[in-house]
Design a protein around this motif. Structure first.
Motif, PDB file in Angstrom:
ATOM      1  N   SER A  20       0.764  -1.442   0.041  1.00  0.00           N
ATOM      2  CA  SER A  20       0.170   0.058  -0.042  1.00  0.00           C
ATOM      3  C   SER A  20       0.843   1.145  -0.100  1.00  0.00           C
ATOM      4  N   ASP A  21       2.202   1.198  -0.025  1.00  0.00           N
ATOM      5  CA  ASP A  21       3.079   2.298   0.067  1.00  0.00           C
ATOM      6  C   ASP A  21       3.711   2.526  -1.284  1.00  0.00           C
ATOM      7  N   PRO A  22       3.389   3.659  -1.872  1.00  0.00           N
ATOM      8  CA  PRO A  22       3.824   4.066  -3.353  1.00  0.00           C
ATOM      9  C   PRO A  22       5.288   4.538  -3.207  1.00  0.00           C
ATOM     10  N   ARG A  23       5.994   4.878  -2.043  1.00  0.00           N
ATOM     11  CA  ARG A  23       7.314   5.321  -1.869  1.00  0.00           C
ATOM     12  C   ARG A  23       8.350   4.454  -2.524  1.00  0.00           C
ATOM     13  N   GLY A  24       8.036   3.119  -2.440  1.00  0.00           N
ATOM     14  CA  GLY A  24       9.078   2.283  -2.706  1.00  0.00           C
ATOM     15  C   GLY A  24       9.717   2.027  -4.229  1.00  0.00           C
ATOM     16  N   GLN A  25       9.176   2.862  -5.259  1.00  0.00           N
ATOM     17  CA  GLN A  25       9.330   2.802  -6.631  1.00  0.00           C
ATOM     18  C   GLN A  25      10.903   2.879  -6.921  1.00  0.00           C
ATOM     19  N   GLU A  26      11.477   4.036  -6.326  1.00  0.00           N
ATOM     20  CA  GLU A  26      12.990   4.322  -6.490  1.00  0.00           C
ATOM     21  C   GLU A  26      13.749   2.850  -6.214  1.00  0.00           C
ATOM     22  N   ILE A  27      13.678   2.550  -4.891  1.00  0.00           N
ATOM     23  CA  ILE A  27      14.060   1.357  -4.164  1.00  0.00           C
ATOM     24  C   ILE A  27      13.856   0.107  -4.949  1.00  0.00           C
ATOM     25  N   GLU A  28      12.807  -0.089  -5.593  1.00  0.00           N
ATOM     26  CA  GLU A  28      12.198  -1.099  -6.332  1.00  0.00           C
ATOM     27  C   GLU A  28      13.135  -1.242  -7.714  1.00  0.00           C
ATOM     28  N   GLU A  29      13.285  -0.017  -8.196  1.00  0.00           N
ATOM     29  CA  GLU A  29      14.183  -0.068  -9.494  1.00  0.00           C
ATOM     30  C   GLU A  29      15.551  -0.398  -9.116  1.00  0.00           C
ATOM     31  N   LEU A  30      16.070   0.244  -8.025  1.00  0.00           N
ATOM     32  CA  LEU A  30      17.314  -0.192  -7.730  1.00  0.00           C
ATOM     33  C   LEU A  30      17.562  -1.547  -7.714  1.00  0.00           C
ATOM     34  N   ALA A  31      16.658  -2.068  -6.888  1.00  0.00           N
ATOM     35  CA  ALA A  31      16.739  -3.791  -6.547  1.00  0.00           C
ATOM     36  C   ALA A  31      16.751  -4.461  -7.847  1.00  0.00           C
ATOM     37  N   ALA A  32      16.060  -4.068  -8.694  1.00  0.00           N
ATOM     38  CA  ALA A  32      15.912  -4.748 -10.136  1.00  0.00           C
ATOM     39  C   ALA A  32      17.011  -4.800 -10.951  1.00  0.00           C
ATOM     40  N   ARG A  33      17.860  -3.658 -10.880  1.00  0.00           N
ATOM     41  CA  ARG A  33      18.946  -3.395 -11.490  1.00  0.00           C
ATOM     42  C   ARG A  33      19.671  -4.494 -10.986  1.00  0.00           C
ATOM     43  N   ARG A  34      19.941  -4.689  -9.796  1.00  0.00           N
ATOM     44  CA  ARG A  34      20.826  -5.671  -9.137  1.00  0.00           C
ATOM     45  C   ARG A  34      20.390  -7.196  -9.260  1.00  0.00           C
ATOM     46  N   GLY A  35      19.171  -7.454  -9.842  1.00  0.00           N
ATOM     47  CA  GLY A  35      18.571  -8.763  -9.772  1.00  0.00           C
ATOM     48  C   GLY A  35      18.097  -9.321  -8.655  1.00  0.00           C
ATOM     49  N   ILE A  36      17.717  -8.421  -7.645  1.00  0.00           N
ATOM     50  CA  ILE A  36      17.264  -8.638  -6.378  1.00  0.00           C
ATOM     51  C   ILE A  36      15.865  -8.940  -6.367  1.00  0.00           C
ATOM     52  N   THR A  37      15.466  -9.988  -5.679  1.00  0.00           N
ATOM     53  CA  THR A  37      13.931 -10.439  -5.816  1.00  0.00           C
ATOM     54  C   THR A  37      13.087  -9.188  -4.963  1.00  0.00           C
ATOM     55  N   VAL A  38      11.856  -8.799  -5.541  1.00  0.00           N
ATOM     56  CA  VAL A  38      11.141  -7.856  -4.976  1.00  0.00           C
ATOM     57  C   VAL A  38       9.669  -8.358  -4.739  1.00  0.00           C
ATOM     58  N   THR A  39       9.336  -8.241  -3.318  1.00  0.00           N
ATOM     59  CA  THR A  39       7.959  -8.826  -3.009  1.00  0.00           C
ATOM     60  C   THR A  39       7.266  -7.662  -2.316  1.00  0.00           C
ATOM     61  N   ARG A  40       6.114  -7.669  -2.791  1.00  0.00           N
ATOM     62  CA  ARG A  40       5.343  -6.700  -2.302  1.00  0.00           C
ATOM     63  C   ARG A  40       4.106  -7.432  -1.463  1.00  0.00           C
ATOM     64  N   THR A  41       4.108  -6.784  -0.229  1.00  0.00           N
ATOM     65  CA  THR A  41       3.173  -7.591   1.010  1.00  0.00           C
ATOM     66  C   THR A  41       2.384  -6.568   1.683  1.00  0.00           C
ATOM     67  N   ALA A  42       1.595  -7.204   2.391  1.00  0.00           N
ATOM     68  CA  ALA A  42       0.945  -6.159   3.506  1.00  0.00           C
ATOM     69  C   ALA A  42       1.713  -5.290   4.518  1.00  0.00           C
ATOM     70  N   GLY A  43       1.510  -4.158   4.780  1.00  0.00           N
ATOM     71  CA  GLY A  43       2.355  -3.494   5.616  1.00  0.00           C
ATOM     72  C   GLY A  43       2.528  -4.145   6.965  1.00  0.00           C
ATOM     73  N   GLU A  44       1.401  -4.973   7.371  1.00  0.00           N
ATOM     74  CA  GLU A  44       1.755  -5.673   8.797  1.00  0.00           C
ATOM     75  C   GLU A  44       3.026  -6.782   8.598  1.00  0.00           C
ATOM     76  N   ARG A  45       3.002  -7.288   7.513  1.00  0.00           N
ATOM     77  CA  ARG A  45       4.062  -8.262   7.476  1.00  0.00           C
ATOM     78  C   ARG A  45       5.391  -7.439   7.285  1.00  0.00           C
ATOM     79  N   VAL A  46       5.375  -6.309   6.623  1.00  0.00           N
ATOM     80  CA  VAL A  46       6.887  -5.590   6.708  1.00  0.00           C
ATOM     81  C   VAL A  46       7.037  -5.318   7.906  1.00  0.00           C
ATOM     82  N   THR A  47       6.226  -4.645   8.916  1.00  0.00           N
ATOM     83  CA  THR A  47       6.350  -4.538  10.307  1.00  0.00           C
ATOM     84  C   THR A  47       7.122  -5.696  10.932  1.00  0.00           C
ATOM     85  N   GLN A  48       6.374  -6.719  10.753  1.00  0.00           N
ATOM     86  CA  GLN A  48       6.681  -8.156  11.427  1.00  0.00           C
ATOM     87  C   GLN A  48       8.246  -8.449  11.155  1.00  0.00           C
TER      88      GLN A  48
END
Length: 233
Positions: A20-48
């Motif tokens: 639900s957080d749109p601020r991660g786009q730049e970070i997601e693009e940096l991760a993609a360039r490194r070939g790092i797996t990106v997972t979108r999940t619920a905010g509660e799971r990120v907190t956990q």
């Protein structure tokens, strides 16, 4: 996190972003360039995963922090390994992170920590260090006194920071190859470690308190090291 993703020195396994957080786009693009797996999940799971709620909607999972070897650090040309900072049993991750940030900002070329009775580089430490762990090697040693003997054999002077040190920081010569020792938050430098110090220095005080916390003290002394060296350039 940006600094970690911009370097190949630190291996990253997975980037977890809040759905639900749109601020991660730049970070997601940096991760993609490194070939790092990106997972979108619920905010509660990120907190956990983060273990706290101050995560800005993202967590970077790292298999293990790549500690440096002290021997490798000491083999570098002197400008790439001087000054050093050795932390004698700093146990608060926030202090460790803050010291790493100051060490990086003020020009330290390496930080040494013991394997036991010490905070280690964690997600919390990396966040507080503001990316310093990407630039400053952190060496993990089994025995601090043995490590100091190695450091002295490599041509360094060892200065321990003590409330009742025999010299004020501005009276000591910090232009020589230097390893600065910062002690535990409550107990200071251990006696056996203190014996390996060539000199003990204190930060001059002007107020009613007689000491600073470990991170603030490290910053004050590292600034004096930088000041002296820039003055002689």
């Amino acid at each position: 996190m940006r600094e970690v993703l911009r370097t190949a020195e630190i291996e990253a396994g997975e980037l977890v972003l809040s759905r639900s957080d749109p601020r991660g786009q730049e970070i997601e693009e940096l991760a993609a360039r490194r070939g790092i797996t990106v997972t979108r999940t619920a905010g509660e799971r990120v907190t956990q995963l983060a273990g706290h709620s101050h995560h800005q909607g993202m967590v970077l999972r790292i298999p293990e922090f790549p500690y440096a070897q002290l021997e490798t650090l000491l083999e570098k040309p002197l400008p790439d390994r001087d000054p050093l900072v050795l932390l004698d049993s700093i146990q608060d991750p926030q202090n460790l992170g803050a010291i790493l940030r100051s060490a990086c900002f003020l020009g330290a070329k390496g930080v040494i920590i013991p394997k036991d009775r010490s905070a280690r580089v964690s997600a919390t430490v990396m966040k507080i260090s503001a990316g310093a762990t990407v630039y400053v090697p952190v060496a993990l040693v089994t025995n601090v006194t043995r490590a100091l003997k190695q450091i002295k054999a490599a041509g360094y002077w060892v200065a321990g920071l003590e409330v009742r040190g025999s010299k004020k920081t501005y009276e000591a010569d910090f232009t020589v190859p230097l390893c600065l020792v910062i002690g535990n938050e409550q107990k200071g430098i251990r006696p056996l470690v203190r014996k390996e110090c060539d000199l003990l220095v204190q930060i001059p005080a002007a107020g009613p308190l007689d000491s600073l916390n470990a991170a603030s003290a490290a910053t004050a002394v590292l600034y004096e090291v930088l000041r002296q060296r820039q003055k002689t350039d």
